[in-house]
Each structure stands twice: as structure tokens, then as C-alpha cells.
Design an enzyme around this catalytic site. Sequence first.
Site, short mmCIF file in Angstrom:
data_model
loop_
_atom_site.label_atom_id
_atom_site.label_comp_id
_atom_site.label_asym_id
_atom_site.label_seq_id
_atom_site.Cartn_x
_atom_site.Cartn_y
_atom_site.Cartn_z
N GLN A 82 0.61 -1.12 -0.01
CA GLN A 82 0.03 -0.10 -0.03
C GLN A 82 0.98 1.22 -0.25
O GLN A 82 0.20 2.16 -0.27
CB GLN A 82 -0.94 0.02 1.24
CG GLN A 82 -1.77 -1.13 1.21
CD GLN A 82 -2.80 -1.04 2.58
OE1 GLN A 82 -2.80 0.04 3.19
NE2 GLN A 82 -3.62 -2.13 2.74
N HIS A 144 -1.78 1.29 5.55
CA HIS A 144 -2.55 2.25 6.42
C HIS A 144 -1.73 3.50 6.58
O HIS A 144 -1.32 3.72 7.80
CB HIS A 144 -2.87 1.63 7.64
CG HIS A 144 -4.15 0.43 7.50
ND1 HIS A 144 -5.09 0.44 8.71
CD2 HIS A 144 -4.56 -0.42 6.50
CE1 HIS A 144 -5.83 -0.90 8.13
NE2 HIS A 144 -5.39 -1.18 6.82
N GLU A 238 -16.74 4.08 7.72
CA GLU A 238 -17.15 5.30 8.45
C GLU A 238 -17.15 6.67 7.49
O GLU A 238 -16.23 6.86 6.97
CB GLU A 238 -16.70 5.76 9.85
CG GLU A 238 -16.80 4.29 10.78
CD GLU A 238 -16.21 4.94 12.20
OE1 GLU A 238 -16.38 4.07 13.08
OE2 GLU A 238 -15.67 5.90 12.27
N TYR A 248 -12.62 9.95 17.44
CA TYR A 248 -13.58 9.31 16.65
C TYR A 248 -13.56 7.49 16.99
O TYR A 248 -14.18 6.71 16.17
CB TYR A 248 -13.16 9.62 15.27
CG TYR A 248 -13.82 11.00 15.02
CD1 TYR A 248 -14.95 11.25 14.55
CD2 TYR A 248 -12.96 11.86 15.23
CE1 TYR A 248 -15.54 12.47 14.36
CE2 TYR A 248 -13.48 13.28 15.30
CZ TYR A 248 -14.57 13.54 14.63
OH TYR A 248 -15.22 14.62 14.61
N TYR A 259 -10.48 -9.35 10.43
CA TYR A 259 -10.42 -10.07 9.31
C TYR A 259 -10.76 -11.51 9.40
O TYR A 259 -11.30 -12.32 8.38
CB TYR A 259 -9.40 -9.81 8.17
CG TYR A 259 -9.35 -8.41 7.73
CD1 TYR A 259 -10.35 -7.87 6.82
CD2 TYR A 259 -8.40 -7.53 8.18
CE1 TYR A 259 -9.95 -6.36 6.23
CE2 TYR A 259 -8.30 -6.16 7.80
CZ TYR A 259 -9.10 -5.71 6.96
OH TYR A 259 -9.02 -4.58 6.51
#
Length: 365
Positions: A82, A144, A238, A248, A259
Amino acid sequence: MRKIQYALAGTLALAATAGVNAADYQVTTLADGLNHPWSLAFLPDGRMLVTERAGRLRLVSAAGELQAEAVTGVPEVFVDNQAGLFEVALDPEFADNQRLFLSYACGSPESNNTCLASARFNGEALEDVSELFRAEPGKRGSAHYGGRIAFLADNTLVMGLGDAFILREEAQNKGSHLGSIVRLKRDGSVPQDNPWVGQADAKPELYSIGHRNVQGMVWDAVNQRLLSHEHGPRGGDELNLIEPGKNYGWPVITYGVDYNGAVISPYTEKPGLEQPLTEWTPSIAPSGMTLYRGELFPEWQGSLMVSALAGQHVRRVEFAGTEVVTEENLFGELNARFRDVRTGPDGALYLLTDSPQGQLLRVTP
């Protein structure tokens, strides 16, 4: 360029709204052969800049032709899984200063995180490149990173970050940038009205905490509010209304599970932790986001458009105040993972598809 026409396309997610705000559109392929394109920016002269996750910044002519050579001057990018080059965002005063901002993964496999750099674009190459911010602490792995950028009404910059996947508890640690949204002045310095400035145990750049992996950010100038979305684990994506100093919740509260099906938290709400405006289970894997305020599609005026990877659609979201009242799935017939969605200066909707042979698409009536 190739055009494909769709009549009344788009499947409404809420049956009660069937037939409402459907739009006729055609899709034109402007460029293809892009290696996992991630972000799109519109230059004042009609050209476009596109980032590729592999670390390249590409230029597309006003006529929609992808230039063969990548833009030079991009800072060194850590590319793996990523990790790579993420957002390109023009300075709010770009017409005067030619400045832009890049977010990207930086560092090594043993210690890396999200970086922010500024540069001046001379029309062909980047000059005066400067690293403004590097998220701390450095981490292992390549997942991430967040990376989306927005500018607030005062022209300060906010950027979403991720929790590194393996360090999710850090999203509750104000001494870490992981799992947060940070706010900076455009020179990289810290605004003194950031919520935790002056607290010895907190990073001064923090704007909000408790996020998993923020990959969509939009400043709604009409309603003067910041909207973001983030990837949940298995379920629990979200859409949030972001306010400074708020928490949050991740991973203390979540609507998703791990997962492997394991429970991350038994709680979906707790006092002092913010609730999303809406959550998506099963996950759609939201990526980019735009607030449509163009003139070509009056049916979509004021709608939030959310590009989705796993969902393979663009989710159109309508609000009444802060309440989500309608959701509609668009462009599913293209069978593509959508990485970014933008409103063009011409009022068209622009899409990037996530693939080793990704495309830049233009949607018009």
C-alpha cells in the site's frame, strides 16, 4: 478517447428512493495504462496531474493525452504494497505561487510513515521541493497510510493518516500521529489554535484522533464543515463529520470485526467518542471523495460522491443537515475498483480506477 453511454444508470441502495435523482450519463476514457493511479488535480490551463502509487507524477494534456514522460522532481518515495505516492493537491493560491503538495510513504521497510512535501510546479517539473511533515513514530510494514489532503476555510491544510494496521491502539495515543488527522500551516508549521497545542503528552499537529485509515477528505465550503471517511476492518467503514479535538473511537468502538471474524471491540458507542454520520457494513472500502457542486448534473447537486474499491462503485450520498437521507450506487456496470473521484472545473465527474492498467475517466451527461 472512448465513449460509453449509460441511460438512467446507477442502482439505488435504498429501495424507498428508487427512481429519484437518476441521471443519464456517458463515460469517456481520457487516459489508460496508469499504474495504480491514486489522486487527480486540475491545473488552471486545463491540464491534469495524476499520481501513480508506484511513485510517479503524470501529466495529462487538456485534450486528454497522457504525456509519456513522468514529471521530474518527485521526492523519494517508499513503494511497497500500500506504500507509495498518494495525493497531489494544489495550493489554494496556486495561480499565483505555483505550489502544490504531495503526500507519500517515506522511509524504509524497517521504519516508515506518511510524509508531506511542497514543491513549485514550473509547468513541466517540480522545483524547490521541501519535506514539511513526517508522521511519527516510524513503523514496520507497508499498510494504512491515509494520505488524503483538504484545505480549510483559513487555507490551513489537513491530512488524514492511518494506524499502520499493526498498531491500531496508537490511534488513541495523542503522543503519536498514527490514526489521526493532522492540521498544518502551508509552510509546515503548527497552527497555534490546534486543539492539543501546549500539552506535553500530545503531538501539536493533531486535529482529531481515533481513526483507522482516512482516505477521503472534503471541506464543504457551503456548510463550513470537514467531512472524512475511513476504512473499517471487516465492516464498519465510516463517514465522519470532523471537529477539532474530537475522538472518533477506533479501536475502542467499531461497527466492524477483524478479518478473521474476531471481535475487536464489543462496543459500537461509548461516552466521549464520536459516532459516524453513517457506516457501511459490509465494507465498500471507501477511497476518494468529492462534493459535487457542478452544473452538468443538477440531479447530483450537493451530493457527496465516495469512490469505493471493494464495492466497485461510486456511492452518492445526500444529506438533510447532517443526516444521511439517500444513498445511491453509481458506475457499478464498469466493474472497476475506483480509487478517486473529483468534480472537474467543467462540471464533469472524473474517476480513477485502481489497477496496474488504471484509467482516467470523464463522466458527462
